[in-house]
Design a protein around this motif. Structure first.
Motif: not given
Length: 355
Positions: A162, A223-224, A226-227, A230-231
């Protein structure tokens, strides 16, 4: 610095890092050159990851000589690179992957700063090319470190992926700005090459993240992921808006009757639409990617984003070429006869012709 002082300096460093070897005889160098030699000798020794001696040197002596501001070709640039290598040697594998992206950002900034830095155009072009090659190496090393971290089962792999992705996106935005501001076809081409390398590394980071999630399938990994999605989604939407704005600027420039495009190949209005339509069509592909992600099809969702990225990259390369052509047309000298400049007359309109 005399020989006694040099010996004392070496003794302090050797004691700090636990090296019992006899010091290598120092060359008869002064000032910065001696410092470069000393750091090189240090880096040639096997040291513990926890040592802090280079940190002391980097925060003291290197700050004093301001090596961080140096560019390729400067006397202090070798010190800057040696310091980076020291940081990499002391870093854990996950930190190393992130450091490589940070150093890649530095190489890109150096390439930008080198534009027109030298009065010798050939020398400047060579230094810029070298900076871009170094950039490509740093990006490749970042991807390789991330893959190694994944293969070794590192618990921080997803978080590292990430962070690497965020740094790559920041770099990509910088490249877009460089392309938009460039007035050189060569510089634009170098920037587009860097953009392609960044794209490959970004896809590699995404692949690693998806693989980790498929193995763990935890709420945290979801969650990671998904972030990251989105980014990437936001990055593509920003590029889409930026590219559409570029087309509008191009359209306005081509409609400017004060600019002569005689001798230049520029697109017609219909040809501009051929660039515009695929960019607008990105909206439907983004919806497709979001639906896939919501349904748990993470690989499919990221694959769609990568497909969009590839399409936009090809269009952006063509837009950059058009922009360079327009810039060249704007800066062309007026037509001349002998020593006197003449105005290029517009063709007479039918309604203005008196029979």
């Amino acid at each position: 610095m005399d020989e006694a002082a040099k010996g004392a300096s070496w003794a302090k460093i050797a004691a700090a890092i636990g090296v019992d070897d006899e010091p290598v005889e120092a060359p008869a160098l002064q000032g910065v050159s001696y410092g470069v030699w000393l750091l090189t000798q240090y880096l040639s020794k096997p040291v513990l990851v926890g040592t802090f001696s280079v940190v002391v040197i980097a925060s003291g002596w290197l700050t004093t000589v301001r090596a961080s501001d140096s560019l390729p070709g400067d006397a202090l640039y070798s010190v800057k690179k040696i310091t980076e290598q020291a940081q990499l040697r002391l870093a854990s594998l996950d930190r190393r992957a992130i450091l490589h992206t940070e150093f890649a950002g530095r190489r890109l900034q150096e390439a930008s700063d080198l534009q027109g830095e030298s009065t010798n155009a050939s020398e400047s072009a060579s230094l810029v090319h070298g900076a871009i090659e170094a950039y490509k190496q740093e990006i490749s090393s970042a991807a390789a470190s991330l893959r190694q971290l994944k293969d070794e089962g590192g618990v921080t792999t997803l978080a590292t992926a990430s962070s690497v992705q965020q740094n790559l996106q920041a770099i990509d935005t910088t490249i877009d700005a460089v392309v938009a501001d460039s007035v050189s076809a060569e510089a634009t081409q170098e920037a587009l090459v860097a953009k392609e390398v960044t794209k490959v590394a970004s896809e590699a980071a995404t692949t690693v993240a998806v693989e980790v999630h498929e193995e763990e399938k935890t709420a945290l990994s979801t969650y990671e992921l998904k972030q990251m999605f989105k980014s990437e989604l936001g990055q593509i939407e920003a590029r889409q808006r930026f590219d559409l704005e570029r087309i509008e600027v191009i359209r306005a420039a081509l409609a400017d009757e004060s600019i002569s495009y005689a001798g230049f190949t520029v697109p017609t209005s219909d040809e501009l639409l051929a660039y515009e339509y695929p960019i607008v069509a990105v909206d439907s592909l983004l919806s497709q990617a979001m639906n896939s992600f919501a349904a748990g099809g993470f690989r499919s969702a990221f694959a769609t984003l990568q497909e969009i990225d590839t399409s936009l990259l090809a269009i952006e390369a063509q837009l950059a070429q058009i922009e360079i052509t327009i810039m060249n047309a704007r800066t062309q000298p007026p037509a001349v006869v002998g020593e006197e400049a003449i105005e290029i007359e517009e063709p007479a309109k039918a309604e203005d012709v008196v029979l």
